[in-house]
Design a protein around this motif. Structure first.
Motif, PDB file in Angstrom:
ATOM      1  N   CYS A  20     -36.148 -25.594  32.443  1.00 49.16           N
ATOM      2  CA  CYS A  20     -35.844 -24.139  32.308  1.00 49.16           C
ATOM      3  C   CYS A  20     -37.251 -23.273  32.479  1.00 49.16           C
ATOM      4  O   CYS A  20     -38.276 -23.993  32.879  1.00 49.16           O
ATOM      5  CB  CYS A  20     -35.640 -23.706  30.821  1.00 49.16           C
ATOM      6  SG  CYS A  20     -36.941 -24.364  29.632  1.00 49.16           S
ATOM      7  N   THR A  21     -37.109 -22.285  32.624  1.00 42.96           N
ATOM      8  CA  THR A  21     -38.344 -21.169  32.958  1.00 42.96           C
ATOM      9  C   THR A  21     -38.852 -20.610  31.493  1.00 42.96           C
ATOM     10  O   THR A  21     -38.133 -20.671  30.569  1.00 42.96           O
ATOM     11  CB  THR A  21     -38.167 -19.945  33.526  1.00 42.96           C
ATOM     12  OG1 THR A  21     -37.184 -19.209  33.277  1.00 42.96           O
ATOM     13  CG2 THR A  21     -37.693 -20.768  35.083  1.00 42.96           C
ATOM     14  N   PHE A  22     -40.282 -20.682  31.061  1.00 46.31           N
ATOM     15  CA  PHE A  22     -40.686 -20.068  29.864  1.00 46.31           C
ATOM     16  C   PHE A  22     -40.846 -18.636  30.245  1.00 46.31           C
ATOM     17  O   PHE A  22     -41.670 -17.801  29.159  1.00 46.31           O
ATOM     18  CB  PHE A  22     -41.599 -20.717  29.211  1.00 46.31           C
ATOM     19  CG  PHE A  22     -43.039 -21.096  30.058  1.00 46.31           C
ATOM     20  CD1 PHE A  22     -44.006 -20.307  30.044  1.00 46.31           C
ATOM     21  CD2 PHE A  22     -43.138 -22.333  30.710  1.00 46.31           C
ATOM     22  CE1 PHE A  22     -45.157 -20.539  30.997  1.00 46.31           C
ATOM     23  CE2 PHE A  22     -44.317 -22.671  31.187  1.00 46.31           C
ATOM     24  CZ  PHE A  22     -45.227 -21.723  31.522  1.00 46.31           C
ATOM     25  N   GLY A  23     -40.937 -18.091  31.671  1.00 40.99           N
ATOM     26  CA  GLY A  23     -40.919 -16.492  31.757  1.00 40.99           C
ATOM     27  C   GLY A  23     -42.196 -15.941  31.374  1.00 40.99           C
ATOM     28  O   GLY A  23     -43.463 -16.325  31.461  1.00 40.99           O
ATOM     29  N   ARG A  24     -42.309 -14.695  30.824  1.00 37.15           N
ATOM     30  CA  ARG A  24     -43.367 -13.933  30.843  1.00 37.15           C
ATOM     31  C   ARG A  24     -44.201 -14.269  29.552  1.00 37.15           C
ATOM     32  O   ARG A  24     -43.855 -14.979  28.536  1.00 37.15           O
ATOM     33  CB  ARG A  24     -42.817 -12.537  30.324  1.00 37.15           C
ATOM     34  CG  ARG A  24     -43.756 -11.468  30.054  1.00 37.15           C
ATOM     35  CD  ARG A  24     -43.094 -10.203  29.768  1.00 37.15           C
ATOM     36  NE  ARG A  24     -44.306  -9.119  29.503  1.00 37.15           N
ATOM     37  CZ  ARG A  24     -43.856  -7.643  29.050  1.00 37.15           C
ATOM     38  NH1 ARG A  24     -42.769  -7.474  28.975  1.00 37.15           N
ATOM     39  NH2 ARG A  24     -44.860  -6.899  28.652  1.00 37.15           N
ATOM     40  N   GLY A  25     -45.522 -14.250  29.893  1.00 37.26           N
ATOM     41  CA  GLY A  25     -46.499 -14.628  28.851  1.00 37.26           C
ATOM     42  C   GLY A  25     -46.963 -16.052  29.182  1.00 37.26           C
ATOM     43  O   GLY A  25     -46.503 -16.832  30.112  1.00 37.26           O
ATOM     44  N   ASP A  26     -47.995 -16.475  28.462  1.00 34.67           N
ATOM     45  CA  ASP A  26     -48.469 -17.939  28.396  1.00 34.67           C
ATOM     46  C   ASP A  26     -48.078 -18.927  27.490  1.00 34.67           C
ATOM     47  O   ASP A  26     -47.952 -18.197  26.318  1.00 34.67           O
ATOM     48  CB  ASP A  26     -50.087 -17.757  28.535  1.00 34.67           C
ATOM     49  CG  ASP A  26     -50.745 -17.045  29.407  1.00 34.67           C
ATOM     50  OD1 ASP A  26     -50.313 -17.072  30.543  1.00 34.67           O
ATOM     51  OD2 ASP A  26     -51.635 -16.166  29.201  1.00 34.67           O
ATOM     52  N   LEU A  27     -47.623 -19.944  27.867  1.00 37.90           N
ATOM     53  CA  LEU A  27     -47.087 -21.196  26.920  1.00 37.90           C
ATOM     54  C   LEU A  27     -48.317 -21.550  26.069  1.00 37.90           C
ATOM     55  O   LEU A  27     -49.268 -21.970  26.591  1.00 37.90           O
ATOM     56  CB  LEU A  27     -46.545 -22.253  27.713  1.00 37.90           C
ATOM     57  CG  LEU A  27     -45.957 -23.165  26.905  1.00 37.90           C
ATOM     58  CD1 LEU A  27     -44.607 -22.792  26.304  1.00 37.90           C
ATOM     59  CD2 LEU A  27     -45.732 -24.495  27.601  1.00 37.90           C
ATOM     60  N   ILE A  28     -48.293 -21.321  24.733  1.00 34.45           N
ATOM     61  CA  ILE A  28     -49.388 -21.748  23.747  1.00 34.45           C
ATOM     62  C   ILE A  28     -48.671 -22.692  22.943  1.00 34.45           C
ATOM     63  O   ILE A  28     -49.743 -23.605  22.222  1.00 34.45           O
ATOM     64  CB  ILE A  28     -49.823 -20.289  22.908  1.00 34.45           C
ATOM     65  CG1 ILE A  28     -48.535 -19.907  22.124  1.00 34.45           C
ATOM     66  CG2 ILE A  28     -50.438 -19.465  23.498  1.00 34.45           C
ATOM     67  CD1 ILE A  28     -48.749 -18.860  21.143  1.00 34.45           C
ATOM     68  N   SER A  29     -47.463 -23.230  22.712  1.00 31.64           N
ATOM     69  CA  SER A  29     -46.842 -24.400  21.995  1.00 31.64           C
ATOM     70  C   SER A  29     -45.705 -24.758  22.351  1.00 31.64           C
ATOM     71  O   SER A  29     -44.949 -23.862  22.806  1.00 31.64           O
ATOM     72  CB  SER A  29     -47.265 -24.234  20.516  1.00 31.64           C
ATOM     73  OG  SER A  29     -46.226 -23.125  20.029  1.00 31.64           O
ATOM     74  N   CYS A  30     -45.401 -26.012  22.281  1.00 33.22           N
ATOM     75  CA  CYS A  30     -44.224 -26.439  22.673  1.00 33.22           C
ATOM     76  C   CYS A  30     -43.606 -27.486  21.862  1.00 33.22           C
ATOM     77  O   CYS A  30     -44.551 -28.718  21.885  1.00 33.22           O
ATOM     78  CB  CYS A  30     -43.982 -26.693  24.123  1.00 33.22           C
ATOM     79  SG  CYS A  30     -42.209 -26.994  24.810  1.00 33.22           S
ATOM     80  N   PHE A  31     -42.468 -27.935  21.436  1.00 30.98           N
ATOM     81  CA  PHE A  31     -42.133 -28.895  20.641  1.00 30.98           C
ATOM     82  C   PHE A  31     -40.758 -29.469  20.691  1.00 30.98           C
ATOM     83  O   PHE A  31     -39.720 -28.695  21.067  1.00 30.98           O
ATOM     84  CB  PHE A  31     -42.110 -28.510  19.064  1.00 30.98           C
ATOM     85  CG  PHE A  31     -43.344 -27.889  18.446  1.00 30.98           C
ATOM     86  CD1 PHE A  31     -44.270 -29.242  17.797  1.00 30.98           C
ATOM     87  CD2 PHE A  31     -43.951 -26.988  18.648  1.00 30.98           C
ATOM     88  CE1 PHE A  31     -45.630 -28.739  17.233  1.00 30.98           C
ATOM     89  CE2 PHE A  31     -45.035 -26.477  18.009  1.00 30.98           C
ATOM     90  CZ  PHE A  31     -46.004 -27.494  17.532  1.00 30.98           C
ATOM     91  N   PRO A  32     -40.453 -30.611  21.256  1.00 31.72           N
ATOM     92  CA  PRO A  32     -39.211 -31.020  21.409  1.00 31.72           C
ATOM     93  C   PRO A  32     -38.395 -31.289  20.334  1.00 31.72           C
ATOM     94  O   PRO A  32     -38.810 -31.542  19.185  1.00 31.72           O
ATOM     95  CB  PRO A  32     -39.592 -32.780  22.250  1.00 31.72           C
ATOM     96  CG  PRO A  32     -40.889 -33.030  21.393  1.00 31.72           C
ATOM     97  CD  PRO A  32     -41.626 -31.809  21.419  1.00 31.72           C
ATOM     98  N   TYR A  33     -37.173 -31.112  20.350  1.00 31.55           N
ATOM     99  CA  TYR A  33     -36.199 -30.978  19.222  1.00 31.55           C
ATOM    100  C   TYR A  33     -34.791 -31.797  19.265  1.00 31.55           C
ATOM    101  O   TYR A  33     -34.056 -31.757  20.357  1.00 31.55           O
ATOM    102  CB  TYR A  33     -35.835 -29.546  19.014  1.00 31.55           C
ATOM    103  CG  TYR A  33     -34.760 -29.373  18.055  1.00 31.55           C
ATOM    104  CD1 TYR A  33     -35.146 -29.483  16.533  1.00 31.55           C
ATOM    105  CD2 TYR A  33     -33.291 -28.861  18.186  1.00 31.55           C
ATOM    106  CE1 TYR A  33     -33.968 -29.392  15.556  1.00 31.55           C
ATOM    107  CE2 TYR A  33     -32.438 -28.744  17.241  1.00 31.55           C
ATOM    108  CZ  TYR A  33     -32.863 -28.812  15.989  1.00 31.55           C
ATOM    109  OH  TYR A  33     -31.875 -28.729  15.047  1.00 31.55           O
TER     110      TYR A  33
END
Length: 370
Positions: A344-357
């Motif tokens: 997927c895309t995370f689009g606008r802005g900078d990625l600051i955290s990501c957690f698998p679910y």
């Protein structure tokens, strides 16, 4: 061939004629990979496996990712998203079911279907929730005598649905903003915090995301070791990193297909090496795969390590999940097929955290309220 086809048809007919409740009971005893294959038997079985009530009994796998992006031109500048890469449920990442004091929260950790959140209005208030069932519990404040030097991101959630209905929350306590002094441990079983002095080397410093495996919470240490501690704070262990890994090359931990994995970026080779601790009681790592930066990003030319960020391994498949900062996408690399694809895309802005679910549909025995 005709005889084999006839036997298969008869077997499918017998199974299809069974009551739905009995079919679901049989399916619940299958490993996840076999369960996924059963979806292809026919549309009836697919509907049985996908039914919300039956999902409570069936094994689950990676459903998606919670991630936050920051954009200074947006109000609010930090936004949370949920990227669904599997099948429902669709999750509202704003968590509207939480109490008013947790209207705005920062997601601190995610473990086996439960989330650890910190209130943005009250930074010292935390809760654990299950977005699949919309149940939650507010954690008690740390004891007054626990005031000590501790980094903002040193809270970790520990839960294993297959072992216990209780969860734990760990707070890493530092003695000089760097070295570990001990750990505050909250147990949902006792409803209280308990401080345990560190059993690691006195100079131990930890970094990166932790992984819960075999009843132990594991961290990467700057001292070229993987350190771990059990949920009671009584058993402490240090495992040497794979032989040949440079001291300056800090790795990333993940759990996949029942084993602890150690991934490290090698600057000289411009690649990621993936190691597996196949025998958990030993300190012997097995090199499973090497993949170049270019393959990970499907790119030509030089690719630097800071242009992507490893998030996790898939819990049940040979996949590495990571963020591509070049294209602002979440990607997965299949080490069996040796190919990368965009999730997927995370689009606008900078990625600051990501957690698998991985969703938890049945939590009646977990001490949460609604």
């Amino acid at each position: 061939m005709a005889r084999r086809s006839s036997r298969t048809t008869k077997l499918q007919t017998v199974l299809t004629d069974l009551p739905d409740a009995l079919i679901v009971e049989i399916l619940s005893r299958l490993p996840l990979k076999s369960l996924c294959c059963c979806k292809c038997v026919d549309t009836h079985w697919y509907c049985l496996i996908s039914h919300p009530e039956h999902l409570k009994k069936l094994p689950q796998t990676l459903s998606g990712f919670f991630f936050d992006t920051e954009d200074i031109g947006r109000c609010p500048k930090v936004a949370r998203h949920f990227a669904n890469i599997g099948e429902p449920p669709q999750i509202d990442p704003s968590f509207p079911f939480l109490p008013p004091e947790f209207e705005l929260v920062r997601l601190e950790d995610c473990c086996d279907g439960l989330l650890l959140c910190c209130s943005s209005q009250h930074p010292f208030r935390r809760l654990v929730c299950n977005p699949a069932t919309e149940r939650w519990v507010v954690l008690p404040a740390l004891p007054a005598n626990s005031s000590c030097v501790a980094q903002e991101d040193t809270f970790h959630l520990v839960f294993d649905r297959d072992v216990s209905s209780h969860f734990h929350v760990f707070q890493i306590v530092l003695k000089d903003w760097r070295r570990v002094a001990g750990i505050n441990i909250y147990s949902s079983g006792t409803g209280s915090w308990n401080f345990m002095e560190s059993g690691w080397d006195s100079d131990s410093t930890i970094c990166g995301r932790c992984v819960f495996h075999r009843g132990m919470l594991h961290f990467v240490s700057a001292q070229s070791t993987v350190v771990s501690v059990d949920v009671e704070g009584k058993k402490w262990r240090a495992i040497s990193v794979p032989e040949g890994v440079e001291r300056s090359e800090l790795g990333f931990l993940a759990r996949s297909q029942g084993h602890l994995h150690y991934m490290v970026h090698t600057g000289i080779r411009q690649e990621v090496s993936i190691w597996c601790l196949e025998k958990y009681d030993s300190d012997e790592w097995t090199l499973k795969h090497r993949v170049s930066n270019n393959k990970l990003l499907n790119a030509r030319g030089k690719v630097y390590y800071y242009e992507y960020y490893i998030i996790s391994c898939h819990p049940d498949r040979s996949l590495i999940c990571y963020a591509n900062h070049r294209d602002k996408t979440l990607m997965a690399y299949d080490t069996d097929r040796e190919e990368a694809r965009v999730l997927c895309t995370f689009g606008r802005g900078d990625l600051i955290s990501c957690f698998p679910y991985v969703p938890l549909f049945s939590d009646s025995s977990v001490p949460l309220s609604s």
